[in-house]
Scaffold this motif. Structure first.
Motif, PDB file in Angstrom:
ATOM      1  N   ASP A  87      59.468  39.304  49.845  1.00 35.15           N
ATOM      2  CA  ASP A  87      58.986  38.662  51.062  1.00 35.15           C
ATOM      3  C   ASP A  87      58.924  39.604  52.260  1.00 35.15           C
ATOM      4  N   ALA A  88      59.833  40.560  52.363  1.00 30.60           N
ATOM      5  CA  ALA A  88      59.805  41.479  53.499  1.00 30.60           C
ATOM      6  C   ALA A  88      58.507  42.287  53.502  1.00 30.60           C
ATOM      7  N   ARG A  91      55.570  39.939  54.495  1.00 32.49           N
ATOM      8  CA  ARG A  91      55.634  39.609  55.912  1.00 32.49           C
ATOM      9  C   ARG A  91      55.142  40.784  56.768  1.00 32.49           C
ATOM     10  N   ASP A  92      55.625  41.988  56.446  1.00 32.16           N
ATOM     11  CA  ASP A  92      55.201  43.167  57.193  1.00 32.16           C
ATOM     12  C   ASP A  92      53.700  43.388  57.061  1.00 32.16           C
ATOM     13  N   GLN A  95      51.769  40.860  59.177  1.00 33.84           N
ATOM     14  CA  GLN A  95      51.906  41.186  60.597  1.00 33.84           C
ATOM     15  C   GLN A  95      51.077  42.403  60.980  1.00 33.84           C
ATOM     16  N   ASP A 135      54.975  31.287  52.879  1.00 32.36           N
ATOM     17  CA  ASP A 135      55.420  30.564  54.069  1.00 32.36           C
ATOM     18  C   ASP A 135      56.539  31.313  54.784  1.00 32.36           C
ATOM     19  N   ALA A 137      57.127  34.473  54.658  1.00 33.54           N
ATOM     20  CA  ALA A 137      56.590  35.694  55.246  1.00 33.54           C
ATOM     21  C   ALA A 137      55.879  35.405  56.559  1.00 33.54           C
ATOM     22  N   LEU A 138      55.158  34.286  56.616  1.00 34.22           N
ATOM     23  CA  LEU A 138      54.384  33.966  57.805  1.00 34.22           C
ATOM     24  C   LEU A 138      55.251  33.567  58.988  1.00 34.22           C
ATOM     25  N   ASP A 139      56.330  32.826  58.723  1.00 36.39           N
ATOM     26  CA  ASP A 139      57.107  32.344  59.871  1.00 36.39           C
ATOM     27  C   ASP A 139      58.422  33.079  60.079  1.00 36.39           C
ATOM     28  N   GLY A 140      58.679  34.121  59.266  1.00 31.65           N
ATOM     29  CA  GLY A 140      59.848  34.948  59.496  1.00 31.65           C
ATOM     30  C   GLY A 140      61.156  34.313  59.056  1.00 31.65           C
ATOM     31  N   SER A 142      62.412  34.351  56.113  1.00 34.20           N
ATOM     32  CA  SER A 142      62.925  34.963  54.892  1.00 34.20           C
ATOM     33  C   SER A 142      64.384  35.365  54.994  1.00 34.20           C
ATOM     34  N   ALA A 145      64.810  39.260  54.689  1.00 35.29           N
ATOM     35  CA  ALA A 145      64.037  40.072  55.618  1.00 35.29           C
ATOM     36  C   ALA A 145      64.796  41.330  56.026  1.00 35.29           C
TER      37      ALA A 145
END
Length: 210
Positions: A87-88, A91-92, A95, A135, A137-140, A142, A145
């Motif tokens: 997920d990290a 997410r990165d 972003q 989800d 990843a999108l809203d942080g 995790s 993370a």
């Protein structure tokens, strides 16, 4: 004609992707890169429609390349190509403006769909990346993370590859003082004492290959 750039530090992976892509008469590979810096330079020079970026490349990882492509306002859509669906990473990537993520294990069955989708400027996420993971990843939210910012992660990667502050600055187009600031922040956030600790972190988190 959809113009595609392939960036991966393994010759066999680039050859395999090219072979698959060239079965399509309406697609063409305009360039191949072996590291992140080369990918950025070639993408700027060739202006592809889709850029396939391996995540774990030397010098700059795929996410940092994507971030710099966006900063240069290139129109190419980016497909991050990775072995890991953590997920990290996702997410990165999101972003950084990445709109596509494909697991290497899915390449043979999903590569065409991914490229076609991105060529239409629509987002594509590999089927094996779960909705819950996306989800998070999108809203942080995790739980796994990284405490580091994307820029700090890139600098830690470069340190893990043996780069000095003086070498990192020109690669990322930032001053040595800014590199030192990010390095100090990474040390503090990770509870690390020295460069060796940062290298160990990079290895544990698959940021460099050993």
């Amino acid at each position: 004609m959809t113009r595609i750039l392939i960036a991966d530090d393994h010759d066999v992976v680039r050859d395999g992707l090219r072979a698959l892509i060239e079965t399509r008469g309406d697609w063409t590979v305009v360039a191949e890169a072996r590291n992140g810096q080369e990918a950025l330079e070639l993408a700027t020079a060739t202006q592809p429609d889709v850029v396939i970026l391996d995540y774990a490349m030397p010098i700059m990882n795929g996410v940092e390349v994507a971030r710099q492509l966006r900063a240069r306002r290139l129109r190419a859509e980016v497909l991050i190509f990775t072995m890991h669906d953590d997920d990290a990473l996702i997410r990165d990537a999101l972003q950084a403006g990445v709109r596509g993520c494909l697991l290497k294990a899915d390449a043979r069955s999903h590569l065409f769909e991914a490229i076609e989708t991105l060529a239409r400027h629509k987002p594509y996420i590999s089927g094996k990346v779960s909705g819950a993971l996306l989800d998070a990843a999108l809203d942080g939210r995790s739980r796994a993370a990284s405490p580091l910012t994307p820029r700090e992660r890139t600098i830690v990667q470069l340190i893990g590859e043996g780069r000095t502050n003086k070498e990192i600055g020109p690669i990322l187009r930032i001053s040595i003082k800014t590199v030192e600031t990010h390095r100090a922040s990474a040390l503090r956030k990770l509870g690390a004492r020295n460069t060796a600790d940062l290298i160990r972190y990079a290895i544990r988190n698959r940021m460099i290959e050993v």
